[in-house]
Design an enzyme around this catalytic site. Structure first.
Site, PDB file in Angstrom:
ATOM      1  N   ASP A 271      -6.444   7.043   6.298  1.00 36.13           N
ATOM      2  CA  ASP A 271      -5.790   5.458   6.415  1.00 36.13           C
ATOM      3  C   ASP A 271      -6.378   4.935   8.156  1.00 36.13           C
ATOM      4  O   ASP A 271      -7.748   5.251   9.112  1.00 36.13           O
ATOM      5  CB  ASP A 271      -4.935   4.512   5.537  1.00 36.13           C
ATOM      6  CG  ASP A 271      -5.475   3.062   5.755  1.00 36.13           C
ATOM      7  OD1 ASP A 271      -6.464   2.626   6.122  1.00 36.13           O
ATOM      8  OD2 ASP A 271      -4.601   2.575   5.200  1.00 36.13           O
TER       9      ASP A 271
ATOM     10  N   HIS B   3      -4.448   1.983  -2.363  1.00 37.32           N
ATOM     11  CA  HIS B   3      -3.209   1.263  -1.465  1.00 37.32           C
ATOM     12  C   HIS B   3      -2.318   1.424  -3.363  1.00 37.32           C
ATOM     13  O   HIS B   3      -1.343   1.674  -3.520  1.00 37.32           O
ATOM     14  CB  HIS B   3      -2.808   0.462  -0.950  1.00 37.32           C
ATOM     15  CG  HIS B   3      -3.421   0.845   1.029  1.00 37.32           C
ATOM     16  ND1 HIS B   3      -3.587   1.250   1.408  1.00 37.32           N
ATOM     17  CD2 HIS B   3      -4.647  -0.547   1.035  1.00 37.32           C
ATOM     18  CE1 HIS B   3      -3.844   1.592   2.853  1.00 37.32           C
ATOM     19  NE2 HIS B   3      -4.456   0.238   2.505  1.00 37.32           N
TER      20      HIS B   3
END
Lengths: 458, 458
Positions: free
Chosen positions: A329, A278
C-alpha cells in the site's frame, strides 16, 4: 535485465510446493517463462543452478500506490497527538502534485525494484494519478499509466495496472486541488480512456489492465455500474478501497443508508474477480456479503498500523469464504513477510489468543491468492504450467538461523513467515528471468535509484 | 575481539546528540572506553575514522531471556486457535530443560552477537535458569550466571545480569518440573547466592549484578522484602514482570486483594532503580503508582504481539512520569528499531490516532533510559564522559533511502526509527571496541554460531 533463457534447470535445497508443504532437493525445469517439470529427491542434475534456503513461488503485492514511497520516514514528526489518516493524506497529496510521467517512471522503477528485492514478482498498482495539474489530460491521456507499466517492466515485475475511477472529493463534493489530476469527469470517459490503454498491451503476458473504484467517497453511486460493466466485459480484476476508515462508513451510511460493502454489492461490484482493499471496519453482514460472493479482502497491515486504521476482521473474513491477499500500500514498509505475519500477529493483539492462521494460509495470501486477484491466475505456485517465478529465502541469516530443516516439517516455512525479512531474499526469478541475484537487483544500487527519484520531487 | 584502543577519532556524517537532535559532521574523540570530545562542523581531522549514515549512541536491550532465541520460528504451528501464552510456555520450558552452563554459554554468546549486529551494547538478562536438573546446585551455584557474563563479554556487550528470585510455580504452588531449576528455596538463599556472584565482577565496568522478582506468581509476598533490601543495599537495578497477562492479575487479586503493581509498591519494590517489565494490563491506579515512584516500564512489543499479551498503556505511563525502556524479551525478533516504532504504531492500532510519541522519546527508550535502568547510567548518550558506544545506521539502503538529509532536521532520526531494521546497522563500537564492522561481527558468521548453538539442544 537478462533476456528470457530458453531452458533452465534449477535445484532447490528446500521448496514450498502445492498445496502447502516444504519439500527437499527439488528440481524445477523451466522453458522460457514457464515451469515444465517439478521433481523431488535424487541427485542434482548436472549443470543445475543451485538455490539455497527455502524457495517460494513469487510473491504478489496486491495493493500499491508507488508514489507513496517518497513519504517514508517523513510523516511522523507532528507528534502532537493530533495526527490522523487525513493529515497524512495532505502530505501524500503534496507528493502527488510534483509528479509527471518522467518523474513517475523514475520513481516507480526504483520502488518496483525495491519490491523485486523483497521477492515480489507481481504488483497491483492502484493508479489514480492520471492527468496533468488542474486535470488537463496529457497529450497521451494514459501517459502516467504507460510510465507505470514501463517501470514494472524495467524492474522485472508483472503489473496489474488497476486504473482507478476517481470522480469526487467526497460524497457529493467536487474534486479539489491535486485531486483534479485524478478525475475523468464521469465513468464513461474513464472507460474510454482505459479502453485506449489496453490496446498496446494486448498479448503481453506481463501486463494486465484492470479496474478500480477508488472508494464510495470518490465514485458516485450512479457511475459505479459503468466501471463494473467495463471490468466484467474485459474479465478484468476490479478493486476498491472499502471501509478503511470509520469516517467513510459514516459518510456512506449518511448519504445512502447502507455500508460501503452493501452499496458495492447492490451495484454488482462484488464477486470472484473483485478485491476489497483494507476491509477494516465491517459489519457482520458486510463480512457475509464479501464471503458469499467470493470477493477477496486485501489486507495491508503495515499501512493500516501506520495510518491508525485499526485491525480488520481477518479471521471472520476467512471463515466466511473471503480469500485474503496482501499489499504494501503506502510502502512505509515493503516486506510481504511482515504483511503476512502481521495478519496473524495483529489479530493476536486484539484477541489475546495465538494460532488463528496456518502458515500455509498466510503464504497463500502472499502468493497464489494475490496473483490470482491481479489477473495472473497461473502464477504463485511451483507447479507445471505455472509462471517460472521463484524466490529463494536464506535460512542462515541471524534472523532465520536455527536448527537444521527437516523435510516433512513445515518449520522452514514457519521460519520464513515469522522470522525472515525482505533482507533475507537472495534470488528472485521472474518468468524465468533472474532479476535478483545474491541480494542484488539487475538494475544495480536500488537505494541510490530511490534516493535520486525522491530527491527530484523536493 | 580487538582490545580497547587508547584513543580514537571518529567522524560521523550525522549523529544523534543530546538532548535529541541530528547534527552533521560530528567529530567524536574517545580515550579508551570513554568519550572525551564531541564537536560539530569543520573539516574532518586527519586520520579520523569515518562513520556513514546516522550515528546513534549504543542501544540498550533492557529485557532478555537469551535461551528463548532457540524457539524462534518454532511455536506457531499449532494453528488450532487454542494457542496462548501458556502453551507457548510449555515449549519454552522444554528448551530450558536442555541447557547446561556450556551449552548456555554457546547459545547466549551467539544471541548476544546477534544483538550486537542490531546495535545493542548493553543487555539486561533476566536470569532464572540457575540450577541443574531437579534443582541441584552446580558445583559453582552461579555457573549459569557466569556463563551469561562470559557470553556477553565474548560478544562485546555490557551485561546487567538481573539475577531472578523464582520460588513458586504460582501463588501458593510449589515449583514443578523444569521450574525446579529456577528456585533457591527462599529469598535469603537467593540473596546469599547472588552476593557470591557479585564478587568476581567487582570493578568490572562491563558487568552489573542486579536483582529481579520474577513476578507476583513466583515470589511469595513475605519473601519480597529480602530481594528488595538486597537491591537497595547494592544500589542495584530491580526488575519484575508485571501484569503481562490478565490471568496474573486475577490470581493476584484473588490471593492478595490488590493488583501486582500495588502489591509491589506495598513491599517497597517500586522506585527509580526499578523496572516493571511489560506493564500491559494496568489499572489507572497502577499507572499512577509507577509514574509517581519513577519506576520505569519496559515494553517488549514484538514479544507482546507474538504472545498475544495485548498493547500496554504507553501513553498513560509516559504522561504519569514512568520512563519507557525496551526489550526484545523472547527474541522472536531482535531489532530495537522494531520495538521502538511499535510503541507508537501499536498505540495507533488501538486508539485510531497517530502521533503519540516524539522520535526523541522513542530513541530515549532505546538508548539512555534503557542503559540507566540496567545500572549503566553513563551510557546511551553521545557526550563527554559517557561510554564510547556508537552505532552507525545506513541511510542508503532500500529501506532507509530517501531525500538527502539536512542538518537541523530530525528526518534522519525519523527514518531510522520508522524505516530502518537491524540489517541497516553497519558499525558498532562498544566502549571503544569496534565489535561490528561493515555489518560483520568480530566473532564471524553469527548465523552459523546460532545454528550450531540451537542444534545442540535438539
Amino acid at each position: 535485465m537478462r533476456p528470457y533463457p530458453a531452458r533452465q534447470v534449477l535445484r532447490c535445497e528446500l521448496a514450498w510446493l502445492p498445496p502447502g508443504r516444504v519439500a527437499a532437493d527439488v528440481t524445477i525445469v523451466t522453458d522460457g517463462a514457464t515451469i515444465v517439470e517439478v521433481s523431488e529427491g535424487g541427485p542434482a542434475p548436472a549443470g543445475a543452478q543451485q538455490l539455497h534456503g527455502l524457495v517460494l513461488p513469487g510473491l504478489a503485492n496486491t495493493h500499491s500506490h508507488a508514489f507513496h514511497r517518497a513519504l517514508r520516514g517523513r510523516t511522523h514528526a507532528a507528534g502532537s497527538g493530533q495526527g490522523s489518516f487525513w493529515t497524512w493524506r495532505d502530505q501524500m497529496y503534496d507528493v502527488a502534485s510534483r509528479l509527471d510521467p518522467d518523474r513517475y517512471l523514475t520513481l516507480a522503477r526504483a520502488v518496483y525494484a525495491e519490491m523485486a528485492l523483497a521477492g515480489i514478482t507481481s504488483v497491483g498498482e492502484f493508479h489514480y494519478l492520471h492527468h496533468a495539474p488542474a486535470g488537463r489530460p496529457y497529450d497521451d491521456p494514459n501517459a502516467m499509466g504507460h510510465a507505470l507499466v514501463d517501470a514494472a517492466h524495467d524492474a522485472g515485475l508483472h503489473i496489474s495496472l488497476l486504473d482507478t475511477c476517481y470522480l469526487t472529493g467526497g460524497i457529493g463534493q467536487p474534486l479539489d486541488g491535486v485531486q483534479r489530476r485524478f478525475g475523468d469527469g464521469d465513468a464513461q470517459r474513464w472507460a474510454s480512456r482505459v479502453e485506449a490503454l489496453r490496446g498496446p498491451y494486448d498479448g503481453r503476458a506481463d501486463v494486465v489492465i484492470g479496474a478500480a473504484l477508488h472508494s464510495v467517497r470518490a465514485v458516485p453511486v450512479e457511475q459505479m455500474p459503468t466501471v463494473v460493466a467495463w471490468a466484467a466485459n474485459a474479465a478484468a480484476p476490479l478493486h476498491a478501497h472499502v471501509s478503511e476508515q470509520t469516517a467513510e462508513n459514516d459518510a456512506c451510511l449518511s448519504a445512502y443508508g447502507v455500508t460501503p460493502t452493501r452499496l458495492l454489492r447492490d451495484r454488482g461490484a462484488l464477486g470472484p474477480r473483485t478485491t476489497a482493499v483494507h476491509a477494516t471496519h465491517l459489519t457482520a453482514q458486510d463480512i457475509s456479503l464479501l464471503g458469499e460472493s467470493w470477493t477477496s479482502a486485501c489486507f495491508c497491515p503495515t499501512t493500516e498500523r501506520d495510518l491508525a486504521d485499526g485491525v480488520g476482521p481477518a479471521v471472520a473474513l476467512r471463515d466466511a469464504g473471503a480469500r485474503l491477499t496482501l499489499g504494501s500500500d503506502s510502502h512505509a514498509v515493503i516486506d510481504l513477510f511482515e504483511e503476512a505475519r502481521a495478519v496473524e500477529l495483529d489479530t493476536r493483539l486484539v484477541t489475546g489468543r495465538r494460532g488463528h492462521f496456518q502458515v500455509a494460509e498466510l503464504l497463500d495470501a502472499a502468493t497464489a491468492a494475490g496473483h490470482d486477484r491481479l489477473g495472473f491466475s497461473n502464477a504463485g505456485r511451483l507447479e507445471i504450467g505455472c509462471r517460472a517465478d521463484l524466490v529463494a529465502v536464506r535460512l542462515d541469516s541471524v534472523r532465520t538461523s536455527g536448527p537444521a530443516q527437516a523435510a516433512g516439517s513445515n518449520a522452514a516455512a514457519e521460519t520464513v513467515v515469522f522470522a525472515a525479512t525482505a533482507a533475507d531474499v537472495t534470488d528472485v526469478i521472474s518468468a524465468g528471468r533472474h532479476i535478483v541475484e545474491g541480494g542484488r537487483h539487475a538494475l544495480g544500487d536500488v537505494g541510490l535509484l530511490l534516493r535520486n527519484a525522491i530527491q527530484q520531487l523536493r
